[in-house]
Design a protein around this motif. Sequence first.
Motif, PDB file in Angstrom:
ATOM      1  N   ASP A 176      41.970  25.715  44.387  1.00 47.41           N
ATOM      2  CA  ASP A 176      40.704  25.924  44.105  1.00 47.41           C
ATOM      3  C   ASP A 176      40.153  27.161  44.067  1.00 47.41           C
ATOM      4  O   ASP A 176      38.869  27.320  44.071  1.00 47.41           O
ATOM      5  CB  ASP A 176      39.676  24.925  44.869  1.00 47.41           C
ATOM      6  CG  ASP A 176      40.007  23.321  44.861  1.00 47.41           C
ATOM      7  OD1 ASP A 176      40.650  22.991  43.861  1.00 47.41           O
ATOM      8  OD2 ASP A 176      39.858  22.603  45.690  1.00 47.41           O
ATOM      9  N   GLY A 177      40.852  28.007  43.460  1.00 52.78           N
ATOM     10  CA  GLY A 177      40.375  29.483  43.314  1.00 52.78           C
ATOM     11  C   GLY A 177      40.259  30.440  44.439  1.00 52.78           C
ATOM     12  O   GLY A 177      39.444  31.272  44.520  1.00 52.78           O
ATOM     13  N   GLN A 178      40.620  29.799  45.738  1.00 54.30           N
ATOM     14  CA  GLN A 178      40.613  30.641  46.903  1.00 54.30           C
ATOM     15  C   GLN A 178      41.890  30.734  47.621  1.00 54.30           C
ATOM     16  O   GLN A 178      42.551  29.595  47.761  1.00 54.30           O
ATOM     17  CB  GLN A 178      39.576  29.780  47.880  1.00 54.30           C
ATOM     18  CG  GLN A 178      38.297  30.042  47.365  1.00 54.30           C
ATOM     19  CD  GLN A 178      37.136  29.575  48.332  1.00 54.30           C
ATOM     20  OE1 GLN A 178      37.119  28.772  49.355  1.00 54.30           O
ATOM     21  NE2 GLN A 178      35.808  30.140  48.155  1.00 54.30           N
TER      22      GLN A 178
ATOM     23  N   VAL B 250      44.860  38.271  36.625  1.00 54.22           N
ATOM     24  CA  VAL B 250      44.413  37.794  37.977  1.00 54.22           C
ATOM     25  C   VAL B 250      43.539  38.629  38.668  1.00 54.22           C
ATOM     26  O   VAL B 250      44.204  39.795  38.980  1.00 54.22           O
ATOM     27  CB  VAL B 250      45.553  37.328  38.814  1.00 54.22           C
ATOM     28  CG1 VAL B 250      45.152  36.622  40.160  1.00 54.22           C
ATOM     29  CG2 VAL B 250      46.348  36.173  37.976  1.00 54.22           C
ATOM     30  N   ASP B 251      42.456  38.306  39.077  1.00 53.47           N
ATOM     31  CA  ASP B 251      41.489  39.218  40.013  1.00 53.47           C
ATOM     32  C   ASP B 251      41.363  38.563  41.251  1.00 53.47           C
ATOM     33  O   ASP B 251      41.172  37.357  41.421  1.00 53.47           O
ATOM     34  CB  ASP B 251      40.151  39.300  39.420  1.00 53.47           C
ATOM     35  CG  ASP B 251      39.938  40.137  37.921  1.00 53.47           C
ATOM     36  OD1 ASP B 251      40.269  41.191  38.030  1.00 53.47           O
ATOM     37  OD2 ASP B 251      39.587  39.528  36.682  1.00 53.47           O
TER      38      ASP B 251
ATOM     39  N   THR C 120      40.226  34.728  40.426  1.00 53.18           N
ATOM     40  CA  THR C 120      40.016  34.129  39.107  1.00 53.18           C
ATOM     41  C   THR C 120      40.995  34.783  38.309  1.00 53.18           C
ATOM     42  O   THR C 120      41.824  35.861  38.346  1.00 53.18           O
ATOM     43  CB  THR C 120      38.744  34.818  38.688  1.00 53.18           C
ATOM     44  OG1 THR C 120      38.634  36.217  38.674  1.00 53.18           O
ATOM     45  CG2 THR C 120      37.409  34.290  39.595  1.00 53.18           C
ATOM     46  N   THR C 121      41.289  33.871  37.244  1.00 57.34           N
ATOM     47  CA  THR C 121      42.236  34.041  36.275  1.00 57.34           C
ATOM     48  C   THR C 121      41.644  34.021  34.641  1.00 57.34           C
ATOM     49  O   THR C 121      40.716  33.333  34.446  1.00 57.34           O
ATOM     50  CB  THR C 121      43.392  33.101  36.017  1.00 57.34           C
ATOM     51  OG1 THR C 121      44.191  32.899  37.389  1.00 57.34           O
ATOM     52  CG2 THR C 121      44.537  33.416  35.034  1.00 57.34           C
ATOM     53  N   ARG C 122      42.028  35.143  33.895  1.00 60.00           N
ATOM     54  CA  ARG C 122      41.599  35.287  32.487  1.00 60.00           C
ATOM     55  C   ARG C 122      42.466  35.753  31.698  1.00 60.00           C
ATOM     56  O   ARG C 122      43.565  36.272  32.099  1.00 60.00           O
ATOM     57  CB  ARG C 122      40.209  36.356  32.461  1.00 60.00           C
ATOM     58  CG  ARG C 122      40.524  37.728  33.040  1.00 60.00           C
ATOM     59  CD  ARG C 122      39.426  38.648  33.280  1.00 60.00           C
ATOM     60  NE  ARG C 122      39.517  39.694  34.091  1.00 60.00           N
ATOM     61  CZ  ARG C 122      39.996  41.093  33.796  1.00 60.00           C
ATOM     62  NH1 ARG C 122      40.236  41.087  32.547  1.00 60.00           N
ATOM     63  NH2 ARG C 122      40.042  41.783  34.737  1.00 60.00           N
TER      64      ARG C 122
ATOM     65  N   THR D 172      37.340  41.522  44.776  1.00 62.40           N
ATOM     66  CA  THR D 172      36.229  42.301  43.905  1.00 62.40           C
ATOM     67  C   THR D 172      37.112  43.635  43.454  1.00 62.40           C
ATOM     68  O   THR D 172      36.670  44.231  42.792  1.00 62.40           O
ATOM     69  CB  THR D 172      35.095  42.656  44.682  1.00 62.40           C
ATOM     70  OG1 THR D 172      35.212  43.381  45.868  1.00 62.40           O
ATOM     71  CG2 THR D 172      34.160  41.466  44.924  1.00 62.40           C
TER      72      THR D 172
ATOM     73  N   THR E 130      38.179  34.915  46.824  1.00 60.71           N
ATOM     74  CA  THR E 130      38.121  34.432  45.525  1.00 60.71           C
ATOM     75  C   THR E 130      39.066  34.920  44.498  1.00 60.71           C
ATOM     76  O   THR E 130      39.279  36.240  44.652  1.00 60.71           O
ATOM     77  CB  THR E 130      36.626  34.683  44.829  1.00 60.71           C
ATOM     78  OG1 THR E 130      35.835  33.803  45.857  1.00 60.71           O
ATOM     79  CG2 THR E 130      36.785  33.967  43.475  1.00 60.71           C
TER      80      THR E 130
ATOM     81  N   GLU F 253      43.401  43.708  40.686  1.00 56.93           N
ATOM     82  CA  GLU F 253      43.607  43.105  39.305  1.00 56.93           C
ATOM     83  C   GLU F 253      45.169  43.054  39.162  1.00 56.93           C
ATOM     84  O   GLU F 253      45.848  44.219  39.485  1.00 56.93           O
ATOM     85  CB  GLU F 253      42.886  43.941  38.410  1.00 56.93           C
ATOM     86  CG  GLU F 253      43.184  43.258  37.027  1.00 56.93           C
ATOM     87  CD  GLU F 253      42.493  44.164  35.873  1.00 56.93           C
ATOM     88  OE1 GLU F 253      41.016  43.809  35.794  1.00 56.93           O
ATOM     89  OE2 GLU F 253      43.020  45.121  35.271  1.00 56.93           O
TER      90      GLU F 253
END
Length: 148
Positions: free
Chosen positions: A92-94, A29-30, A142-144, A33, A140, A36
């Motif tokens: 929603d990613g925020q 998860v980021d 984000t998940t990868r 900026t 923000t 992580e």
Amino acid sequence: MNARIAAVAALVAVLSGCATTPAPSTAVVDVGTGLEFRVQLATTPDQQRDGLSGRDELSEGTGMLFTFDGPAERQVWMAGMKISLDVAWILDGQVIATETLEPCTTETQHECPRWTSPGDADTLLEVPAGALDGIEPGTTVTTRKDTP
């Protein structure tokens, strides 16, 4: 006949000892900026109920990500927790808010405080206390896929 039952029982015991519990799914998860976290995914009701309870520590850069079936008001509790955690309520990613939650060492949920999301959330991130200092609403997330 009793010898045969005993032999089958012994075989079952040996084979069940060979069975392994699958490792929890993980992701990266980021947050914003610069942050992580390698996290375990809590996607089932049991995983979400148990969360990180019972842990003596949570290493820097790690945590747990709770993903839900859709946006709704969410509640968390710290039953069985020995350490403080930072949480990010996410929609929603925020990030919609962050909080530091104090431990509640009792195992009984109704004896521990509950924290409620400040609005609808579809995701919750739990990380070591202090890790989300300075993270503001609107950041923000984000998940990868985790690639160890």
